[in-house]
Design a protein around this motif. Structure first.
Motif, short mmCIF file in Angstrom:
data_model
loop_
_atom_site.label_atom_id
_atom_site.label_comp_id
_atom_site.label_asym_id
_atom_site.label_seq_id
_atom_site.Cartn_x
_atom_site.Cartn_y
_atom_site.Cartn_z
N UNK A 149 -1.33 -4.93 7.80
CA UNK A 149 -2.16 -5.12 8.99
C UNK A 149 -2.77 -6.52 9.04
N UNK A 190 -9.98 -2.72 3.12
CA UNK A 190 -10.58 -3.11 4.39
C UNK A 190 -11.49 -2.04 5.02
N UNK A 194 0.82 -1.21 0.00
CA UNK A 194 0.00 0.00 0.00
C UNK A 194 0.86 1.27 0.00
N UNK A 235 -6.16 -7.44 7.44
CA UNK A 235 -6.20 -7.61 5.99
C UNK A 235 -6.19 -9.06 5.56
N UNK A 294 -1.64 -3.62 2.90
CA UNK A 294 -0.62 -3.14 3.81
C UNK A 294 -0.29 -4.33 4.72
#
Ligand code: SF4
Lengths: 378, 264
Positions: free
Chosen positions: A360, B125, A329, A363, A358
């Motif tokens: 995280x 997300x 990202x 995700x 990204x």
């Protein structure tokens, strides 16, 4: 060996090297830093090639905006939080500030400035014309000066030539290993370890090559073969697991710590015929047309390279490769071109998934749906 | 085997359908809750009981967010593939699908030639452009979620909601409300914002008619209307016997894929 063990082992390795009087020079892992110069000067190059997580990204927000690429965020986060297994970061003596991209230069400047690590500069031109190649050579010579000031002696051309040969041989062996038909996770694990350690890992790499060449996948009919392009899958990343859980197998890593690194090989004759080692390094930079730090034809070059890999693979195995374009990202270099890359490869009949993410944890579920759906699709 | 069960475990709701010879025999819809494994099992058992079936009489295909966690499933498939197949059940010539669920939204393109999925895109997300966004905004406006779509259609002057982030959009809604903007105008602004976001994502992968709109949010008439405006063409909803089956599309698709597999 899992990654945590690898990191602990790497800390011990660096400690031993430092006890021998060596200095450690860290840099953000892309594909144009002349490690050979560091090696010739007696330094240990340390590539920051570690994936992030929520904590690392969060920690970086004290220094940079959350819209900086997740990898650069995580590099800052590593220095800011120094997680247990990353003790070796305390051993870094110098940090190279380079401009592979804007995030690279921002993150490396911040790491050097706020974590008190003396900086070395190595700037890159983006184009590959006469002037930019001259500029690249100046930068190499300037980098050599910076290193010589630290060590207090001249870096001889012979020493640099030896290092170039050493790395060249190492990259050839990496390529040989890369060409084995084994599980992608296994391949990546060894490649990551090898690139982290550098040529010192060569004997181990050779023994892995021998071992795995006898244990290659014989019948991979049920595996959906994948090539990853775009951003690297760094150490500690769960991406490869998700691909394998979805029935995929990564056969090639077309990224900074993949093809972009070990495709940069010189023919023996070129080495033997070139007197000045700096000319060799310039030549390598000139020929590195497939990396994202290369304008104006990066997209065309990338498309033609991937097409070639896919076609060779089809001829060799009769299987079609699926392409996952991994976009960390806010990585502008990869994301800006991603729509065009996908379009152009799809026009040629290759299935492409632009996988932006990204680091995280939240995700994970969504990533796995996207990967599974992509593999179901083809 | 002729009886197939599709279980679509979404983040907000679980849908279970029973298909025999490609005909929808029965279905159940319930909140997934945090314990979606238990909920899925209970709904499945209930469905079997109501239809005098045993587990060994049916083949179960799970899909959706919780597809991997349900152990009664014989196989699993992603909701992308399931929705595409489910949309074909209602509209055999479907070329594109937009699915807006509780926590995510997807656009899918299906090959006219092969009937297979050839491209798809999911929201990232963040909750913008999902059912959750509408739920939060309905809460902020103090309007029951099932009425907010109709309320939005009463607007002649939709408010502009510029934040795509749910948290910022909620504050924007509250401040519009405080300034005296009419509820229906705010509601219309909210729906337009979703349509803009999902429509933009769908356009990027080249959706075109015949497009089927499914997922829980497809029951919301305002999202459908604004999506049509955004895309510039009419979109279809899966309806049978006068009832919207938008929410069941994924589960039906999963059951059909199980049936396709058993036939092949
Ligand atoms: S933006 Fe991309 S190229 Fe730059 S540091 Fe981040 S991952 Fe690397």
């Amino acid at each position: 060996m899992d990654n945590l063990e690898l990191l602990s082992e790497y800390t011990l390795f660096l400690k031993e090297e430092k006890q021998k009087g060596k200095k450690v020079v860290a840099f953000i892992s892309h594909d144009n830093i002349p490690e050979e110069l560091l090696d010739a000067a007696g330094f240990i190059p340390l590539r920051l090639m570690f994936a992030g997580n929520d904590e690392l990204m969060d920690a970086s927000h004290d220094y940079l905006s959350p819209s900086t690429c997740a990898f650069a965020q995580s590099c800052i986060g590593l220095f800011s939080t120094k997680p247990n297994h990353f003790r070796f970061l305390d051993l870094v003596d110098y940090f190279i500030v380079s401009n592979h991209c804007v995030s690279d230069i921002c993150a490396s400047e911040i790491i050097s400035k706020y974590f008190n690590i003396p900086r070395l500069n190595f700037y890159l031109s983006y184009t590959k014309n006469e002037n930019s190649l001259k500029y690249f050579k100046f930068e190499l010579l300037d980098f050599k000066d910076q290193l010589e000031k630290i060590i207090g002696i001249e870096i001889k051309n012979e020493a640099l030539m030896d290092s170039i040969k050493k790395y060249n041989n190492f990259k050839k062996k990496l390529l040989e290993f890369n060409n084995l038909n084994i599980r992608g996770s296994e391949k990546l694990r060894i490649l990551q370890k090898a690139i982290l350690y550098g040529p010192i890992f060569l004997p181990e790499l050779e023994s892995y090559t021998l071992k795995f060449s006898e244990n290659q996948i014989q019948n991979s009919k049920d595996l959906k073969d994948v090539i990853i392009t775009g951003c690297s899958v760094f150490l500690n990343d769960y991406l490869i697991e998700l691909i394998e859980e979805a029935g995929g197998n990564v056969i090639s890593f077309d990224t900074w710590i993949g093809n972009n690194y070990y495709y940069q090989i010189f023919e023996e004759t070129v080495i033997n015929l070139t007197k000045n080692p700096f000319d060799l390094l310039v030549r390598r930079f000139e020929n590195n047309l497939y990396g994202d730090h290369s304008v104006p034809n990066f997209l065309e070059n990338k498309v033609s390279q991937i097409e070639k890999i896919c076609q060779n693979y089809l001829e060799k195995t009769g299987k079609k490769l699926r392409i996952i374009n991994h976009i960390i990202k806010f990585c502008d270099h990869i994301s800006l071109m991603s729509a065009y890359l996908k379009e152009q490869l799809q026009e040629k009949g290759f299935p492409v998934l632009n996988l932006e993410r990204d680091y995280s944890r939240a995700n994970r579920g969504q990533l796995s749906t996207r990967i599974e759906a992509f593999l179901e699709m083809v | 085997m002729t009886v197939f069960v599709g279980i679509d475990i979404g983040s907000l709701e679980t849908k279970v359908v029973l298909l025999e010879n490609s005909e929808l025999l029965d279905f159940r819809v319930n909140r997934s809750t945090f314990d979606f494994k238990r909920v899925g099992n209970e709904m499945f058992n209930d469905l079997l009981e109501r239809n005098n079936l045993k587990k060994s009489d049916v083949y179960v295909m799970s899909t959706g967010y919780g597809r991997n966690s349900i152990d009664i499933a014989d196989d699993r498939i992603t909701e992308i593939t399931a929705h595409a197949r489910g949309a074909q059940y209602f509209f055999p010539d479907v070329h594109s699908v937009i699915d807006i669920g509780g926590q995510d939204s997807k656009a899918i393109v299906i090959s006219k030639k092969s009937g297979n999925v050839i491209d798809f895109q999911m929201n990232d997300k963040c909750a913008a452009g999902t059912g959750r966004f509408i739920e939060v905004m309905a809460g902020a406006l103090e309007v029951p979620i099932q009425n907010i779509g109709e309320l939005a259609l009463n607007s002649n002057n939709p408010a502009s909601i510029s934040s795509t982030c749910t948290v910022f959009a909620e504050s924007e809604v509250i401040s519009l409300f405080a300034k005296g903007t009419k509820k229906e105008d705010i509601a219309a602004g909210i729906h337009k914002s979703i349509a803009r976001r999902v429509g933009g994502m769908a356009k990027r992968i080249g959706v075109s008619p015949l497009l089927v709109f499914c997922g829980g949010v497809a029951k919301n008439i305002a999202v459908k209307k604004f999506l049509e405006q955004e895309l510039g063409f009419e979109i279809m909803s899966p309806i049978s016997n006068g009832q919207s089956n938008a929410q069941l599309t994924g589960a039906i698709g999963a059951a059909l894929i199980a049936s396709d597999q058993s036939n092949s």
